[in-house]
Enzyme design. Sequence first.
Site, PDB file in Angstrom:
ATOM      1  N   ASN A 165       0.828  -1.231   0.012  1.00 21.90           N
ATOM      2  CA  ASN A 165      -0.053   0.082   0.044  1.00 21.90           C
ATOM      3  C   ASN A 165       0.730   1.285   0.114  1.00 21.90           C
ATOM      4  O   ASN A 165       0.583   2.129  -0.842  1.00 21.90           O
ATOM      5  CB  ASN A 165      -0.746   0.059   1.144  1.00 21.90           C
ATOM      6  N   HIS A 209      -7.724  -0.863   7.315  1.00 19.56           N
ATOM      7  CA  HIS A 209      -7.915  -1.986   7.737  1.00 19.56           C
ATOM      8  C   HIS A 209      -8.812  -3.088   6.736  1.00 19.56           C
ATOM      9  O   HIS A 209      -9.650  -2.500   6.071  1.00 19.56           O
ATOM     10  CB  HIS A 209      -8.983  -1.905   9.060  1.00 19.56           C
TER      11      HIS A 209
HETATM   12  C1  GAR Z   1      -3.056  -4.253   4.702  1.00 18.64           C
HETATM   13  O1  GAR Z   1      -3.906  -5.039   4.170  1.00 18.64           O
HETATM   14  C2  GAR Z   1      -3.809  -3.499   5.763  1.00 18.64           C
HETATM   15  O2  GAR Z   1      -5.086  -3.276   5.718  1.00 18.64           O
HETATM   16  C3  GAR Z   1      -3.367  -4.299   6.985  1.00 18.64           C
HETATM   17  O3  GAR Z   1      -2.010  -4.628   6.708  1.00 18.64           O
HETATM   18  C4  GAR Z   1      -1.944  -4.799   5.306  1.00 18.64           C
HETATM   19  C5  GAR Z   1      -0.595  -4.140   5.283  1.00 18.64           C
HETATM   20  O4  GAR Z   1      -0.163  -4.685   3.591  1.00 18.64           O
HETATM   21  N1  GAR Z   1      -3.610  -3.619   8.245  1.00 18.64           N
HETATM   22  C6  GAR Z   1      -4.249  -3.952   9.257  1.00 18.64           C
HETATM   23  O5  GAR Z   1      -4.432  -5.195   9.370  1.00 18.64           O
HETATM   24  C7  GAR Z   1      -4.127  -3.080  10.471  1.00 18.64           C
HETATM   25  N2  GAR Z   1      -4.977  -3.865  11.546  1.00 18.64           N
HETATM   26  P1  GAR Z   1       0.851  -4.062   2.892  1.00 18.64           P
HETATM   27  O6  GAR Z   1       2.139  -4.096   3.670  1.00 18.64           O
HETATM   28  O7  GAR Z   1       1.243  -4.790   1.629  1.00 18.64           O
HETATM   29  O8  GAR Z   1       0.608  -2.671   2.521  1.00 18.64           O
END
Ligand code: GAR
Length: 190
Positions: free
Chosen positions: A15, A105
Site C-alpha cells: 500500500n 483495515h
Molecule cells: C493491509 O492489508 C492493511 O489493511 C493491513 O495490513 C496490510 C498491509 O499490507 N492492516 C491491518 O491489518 C491493520 N489492523 P501492505 O504491507 O502490503 O501494505
Amino acid sequence: MKKHIAIFASGTGSNAKKIIDYFKHHNNISVSLIVSNKADAPVLDIARENGIPTLVIDREYFYQTTSILKKFNEYLIDFVVLAGFLWLVPAYLVKSFERRMINIHPALLPKYGGKGMYGMKVHQAVRDSGEKETGITIHLVNEQYDDGDVVFQAKCNVEPEDTPQTIAKKVQQLEHRHFPEVIEKLLQSP
Ligand code: GAR
C-alpha cells in the site's frame, strides 16, 4: 502550499508503494517520510529507491519520548497514514494529529477489528464466519485499535469457493485501488 504525508508501514509495504507512486508527480501532495518499526521492512527499500527519507523507530522512542513530533516538524508533516502498521498509536501523537491521521483495515469495521486482528487472521475469521461479503475500511486514528470514525469503506463478495488467500487478494485490490484516492480527497477537502 504543498501538503506533506508521513506513512507508517511495517509489512510488505504494497500500500505504501501504491501511495508513493500515486503522489510521485503530484502538484501539491508529497510523501515526505516513511516510518517503520522494522529495520528490514521492504518498504524502506522502496522509500530509498524513491529518495524519500526514512525513520526506523523502536518502542522506547515511540512510547517514552515525543521525539517523532520534532522529526515531523522537520519534514513539515501535515498528515499521517498508517498502511500496515500494527502498534497502537500513543496519545501524544493521536492528539497532535487529530483528524489528520488515518489507518486502513482489511475488513468492514467494526467487524473483524481490534488488537491481534491483522493480515491473514482477518481473512481466516471472515471465511470461518461464513460472511457473504468483506472489504476495506479507512478510518481516523484514535487511541484504540481500529476504532476511529470511518471515512471510507468498499466491499467485495465472498464466494463459497473463496479461501483466506483469495479473499486477501480481492481485499488488497480494493486497498490499492482506493487508498491513494481517499488520501488525496481528504487532503484536498477544505
Ligand atoms: C493491509 O492489508 C492493511 O489493511 C493491513 O495490513 C496490510 C498491509 O499490507 N492492516 C491491518 O491489518 C491493520 N489492523 P501492505 O504491507 O502490503 O501494505
